[in-house]
Design a protein around this motif. Structure first.
Motif, PDB file in Angstrom:
ATOM      1  N   VAL A  66       0.710  -1.199  -0.002  1.00 32.56           N
ATOM      2  CA  VAL A  66      -0.165  -0.046  -0.056  1.00 32.56           C
ATOM      3  C   VAL A  66       0.853   1.242  -0.191  1.00 32.56           C
ATOM      4  CG1 VAL A  66      -1.538   1.461   1.675  1.00 32.56           C
ATOM      5  CG2 VAL A  66      -2.420  -1.057   1.052  1.00 32.56           C
ATOM      6  N   ILE A  67       2.271   0.929   0.721  1.00 30.53           N
ATOM      7  CA  ILE A  67       2.493   2.174   0.585  1.00 30.53           C
ATOM      8  C   ILE A  67       3.814   2.705  -0.302  1.00 30.53           C
ATOM      9  CG2 ILE A  67       5.274   1.654   1.591  1.00 30.53           C
ATOM     10  CD1 ILE A  67       4.278   3.966   3.576  1.00 30.53           C
ATOM     11  N   SER A  68       4.496   2.016  -0.838  1.00 32.88           N
ATOM     12  CA  SER A  68       4.971   2.001  -1.990  1.00 32.88           C
ATOM     13  C   SER A  68       4.532   2.529  -3.731  1.00 32.88           C
ATOM     14  CB  SER A  68       5.522   0.277  -2.904  1.00 32.88           C
ATOM     15  OG  SER A  68       5.963  -0.159  -2.016  1.00 32.88           O
ATOM     16  N   PRO A  69       3.547   2.375  -3.571  1.00 32.89           N
ATOM     17  CA  PRO A  69       2.956   3.388  -4.711  1.00 32.89           C
ATOM     18  C   PRO A  69       2.377   4.555  -4.379  1.00 32.89           C
ATOM     19  CG  PRO A  69       0.996   1.770  -4.226  1.00 32.89           C
ATOM     20  CD  PRO A  69       2.567   1.323  -3.459  1.00 32.89           C
ATOM     21  N   ALA A  70       1.851   4.838  -3.161  1.00 36.65           N
ATOM     22  CA  ALA A  70       1.727   6.181  -2.325  1.00 36.65           C
ATOM     23  C   ALA A  70       2.624   7.176  -2.180  1.00 36.65           C
ATOM     24  CB  ALA A  70       1.324   6.047  -1.613  1.00 36.65           C
ATOM     25  N   LEU A  71       3.848   6.079  -2.250  1.00 35.03           N
ATOM     26  CA  LEU A  71       5.874   7.162  -2.657  1.00 35.03           C
ATOM     27  C   LEU A  71       5.399   7.605  -3.848  1.00 35.03           C
ATOM     28  CD1 LEU A  71       7.791   4.698  -0.229  1.00 35.03           C
ATOM     29  CD2 LEU A  71       6.648   7.067   0.117  1.00 35.03           C
ATOM     30  N   VAL A  72       4.943   6.984  -4.346  1.00 35.64           N
ATOM     31  CA  VAL A  72       5.619   8.147  -6.035  1.00 35.64           C
ATOM     32  C   VAL A  72       4.274   8.573  -6.182  1.00 35.64           C
ATOM     33  CG1 VAL A  72       5.411   7.263  -7.924  1.00 35.64           C
ATOM     34  CG2 VAL A  72       5.435   5.167  -7.287  1.00 35.64           C
ATOM     35  N   ILE A  73       3.050   9.139  -5.688  1.00 37.37           N
ATOM     36  CA  ILE A  73       2.253   9.835  -5.871  1.00 37.37           C
ATOM     37  C   ILE A  73       2.460  11.621  -5.768  1.00 37.37           C
ATOM     38  CG2 ILE A  73       0.367  11.392  -4.565  1.00 37.37           C
ATOM     39  CD1 ILE A  73      -0.815   8.619  -4.415  1.00 37.37           C
ATOM     40  N   GLY A  74       3.474  11.519  -5.206  1.00 34.54           N
ATOM     41  CA  GLY A  74       4.979  12.723  -4.543  1.00 34.54           C
ATOM     42  C   GLY A  74       5.388  13.124  -5.871  1.00 34.54           C
ATOM     43  N   ALA A  75       5.793  12.597  -6.924  1.00 35.38           N
ATOM     44  CA  ALA A  75       6.046  12.707  -8.450  1.00 35.38           C
ATOM     45  C   ALA A  75       4.868  13.239  -9.548  1.00 35.38           C
ATOM     46  CB  ALA A  75       6.496  11.767  -8.934  1.00 35.38           C
ATOM     47  N   TYR A  76       4.290  13.131  -9.786  1.00 37.78           N
ATOM     48  CA  TYR A  76       2.852  13.523 -10.064  1.00 37.78           C
ATOM     49  C   TYR A  76       1.606  14.336  -9.779  1.00 37.78           C
ATOM     50  CZ  TYR A  76       1.569   9.211  -9.692  1.00 37.78           C
ATOM     51  OH  TYR A  76       0.840   7.716  -8.598  1.00 37.78           O
ATOM     52  N   VAL A  77       1.799  15.175  -8.288  1.00 33.75           N
ATOM     53  CA  VAL A  77       0.679  15.456  -7.733  1.00 33.75           C
ATOM     54  C   VAL A  77       0.179  16.845  -9.041  1.00 33.75           C
ATOM     55  CG1 VAL A  77       2.807  16.973  -6.167  1.00 33.75           C
ATOM     56  CG2 VAL A  77      -0.239  17.092  -5.619  1.00 33.75           C
ATOM     57  N   GLU A  78      -0.891  17.131  -8.950  1.00 31.78           N
ATOM     58  CA  GLU A  78      -1.564  18.192  -9.612  1.00 31.78           C
ATOM     59  C   GLU A  78      -1.440  18.152 -10.756  1.00 31.78           C
ATOM     60  OE1 GLU A  78      -0.352  21.383  -7.669  1.00 31.78           O
ATOM     61  OE2 GLU A  78      -1.613  21.556  -5.928  1.00 31.78           O
ATOM     62  N   ARG A  79      -0.640  16.876 -11.421  1.00 32.54           N
ATOM     63  CA  ARG A  79      -0.637  16.612 -13.244  1.00 32.54           C
ATOM     64  C   ARG A  79      -0.977  15.358 -13.830  1.00 32.54           C
ATOM     65  NH1 ARG A  79       5.837  17.030 -13.447  1.00 32.54           N
ATOM     66  NH2 ARG A  79       6.394  16.426 -11.507  1.00 32.54           N
ATOM     67  N   ILE A  80      -1.286  14.926 -12.868  1.00 36.14           N
ATOM     68  CA  ILE A  80      -2.589  13.699 -13.756  1.00 36.14           C
ATOM     69  C   ILE A  80      -4.041  13.607 -13.077  1.00 36.14           C
ATOM     70  CG2 ILE A  80      -0.469  12.418 -14.696  1.00 36.14           C
ATOM     71  CD1 ILE A  80      -0.783  10.162 -12.979  1.00 36.14           C
ATOM     72  N   LYS A  81      -4.918  12.678 -13.490  1.00 34.92           N
ATOM     73  CA  LYS A  81      -6.152  12.620 -13.079  1.00 34.92           C
ATOM     74  C   LYS A  81      -6.417  11.564 -12.024  1.00 34.92           C
ATOM     75  CE  LYS A  81      -8.478  14.020 -17.819  1.00 34.92           C
ATOM     76  NZ  LYS A  81      -9.336  13.331 -18.925  1.00 34.92           N
ATOM     77  N   PHE A  82      -7.053  11.484 -11.518  1.00 34.22           N
ATOM     78  CA  PHE A  82      -7.259  11.011 -10.473  1.00 34.22           C
ATOM     79  C   PHE A  82      -7.336   9.370 -10.972  1.00 34.22           C
ATOM     80  CE2 PHE A  82     -10.258   8.261  -7.343  1.00 34.22           C
ATOM     81  CZ  PHE A  82      -9.132   8.401  -6.244  1.00 34.22           C
ATOM     82  N   SER A  83      -8.530   9.121 -11.466  1.00 39.55           N
ATOM     83  CA  SER A  83      -8.306   7.814 -12.604  1.00 39.55           C
ATOM     84  C   SER A  83      -7.053   7.411 -12.805  1.00 39.55           C
ATOM     85  CB  SER A  83      -8.892   7.553 -13.505  1.00 39.55           C
ATOM     86  OG  SER A  83      -9.269   8.450 -14.596  1.00 39.55           O
TER      87      SER A  83
END
Length: 166
Positions: A66-83
């Protein structure tokens, strides 16, 4: 971001139960990935890994999943859609995280070579860091970067909420 993390946590948990654990921790014939013999956590409640029941081991490993892909989110925050975040995280989990977990923690070729990864440095941090770097390079800079004031990132309440979630 909180909703993105929550959505990813929910989806990764479901994917882990359905197939992730099986791909990462079942002994397959392939060097690259496990088999689907433990699909939907079809495991014996009496079987132990070390001194703990396998179901407890599976749930413990799910925290890293669970935490591994959550770490990646910071790289594309506010730049791609939720889906797209959910799709990317799902594909990344199956194609990257599960095979690397299988190689190191599942006892395959990296473990046989003597690789020890007790804290997730290779399975969690290296895979997530590389995914974040590659994604950030592909997406490029934010279009509004340095042109408009984005929401201030210094909210103690949101910081505590995020830390609590992790």
């Amino acid at each position: 971001m909180l909703c993105q993390h929550f959505g990813v946590a929910c989806l990764m948990s479901i994917l882990w139960v359905i197939a992730g654990y099986s791909l990462a921790f079942s002994q397959g014939k392939s060097v690259w990935i496990g088999e689907l013999s433990k699909l939907f956590l079809e495991i014996s409640l009496d079987f132990k890994i070390g001194t703990i029941p396998e179901i407890l081991f599976a749930m413990f490993q799910m925290t890293f999943c669970v935490i591994s892909p959550a770490l990646v989110i910071g790289a594309y925050v506010e730049r791609i859609k939720f889906s797209v975040i959910l799709i990317f995280s799902s594909v990344w989990l199956i194609l990257i995280y599960c095979p690397v977990a299988y190689w190191v923690w599942g006892g395959e070729f990296l473990a046989e070579m003597g690789v020890k990864d007790f804290a997730g440095g290779l399975v969690v941090h290296t895979t997530a860091g590389l995914a974040a770097l590659i994604t950030a390079l592909i997406l490029g800079k934010r279009q509004s970067f340095a042109k408009e004031n984005l929401s201030a990132p210094q909210s103690p309440v949101l910081t505590m909420t995020g830390a609590s979630m992790l």
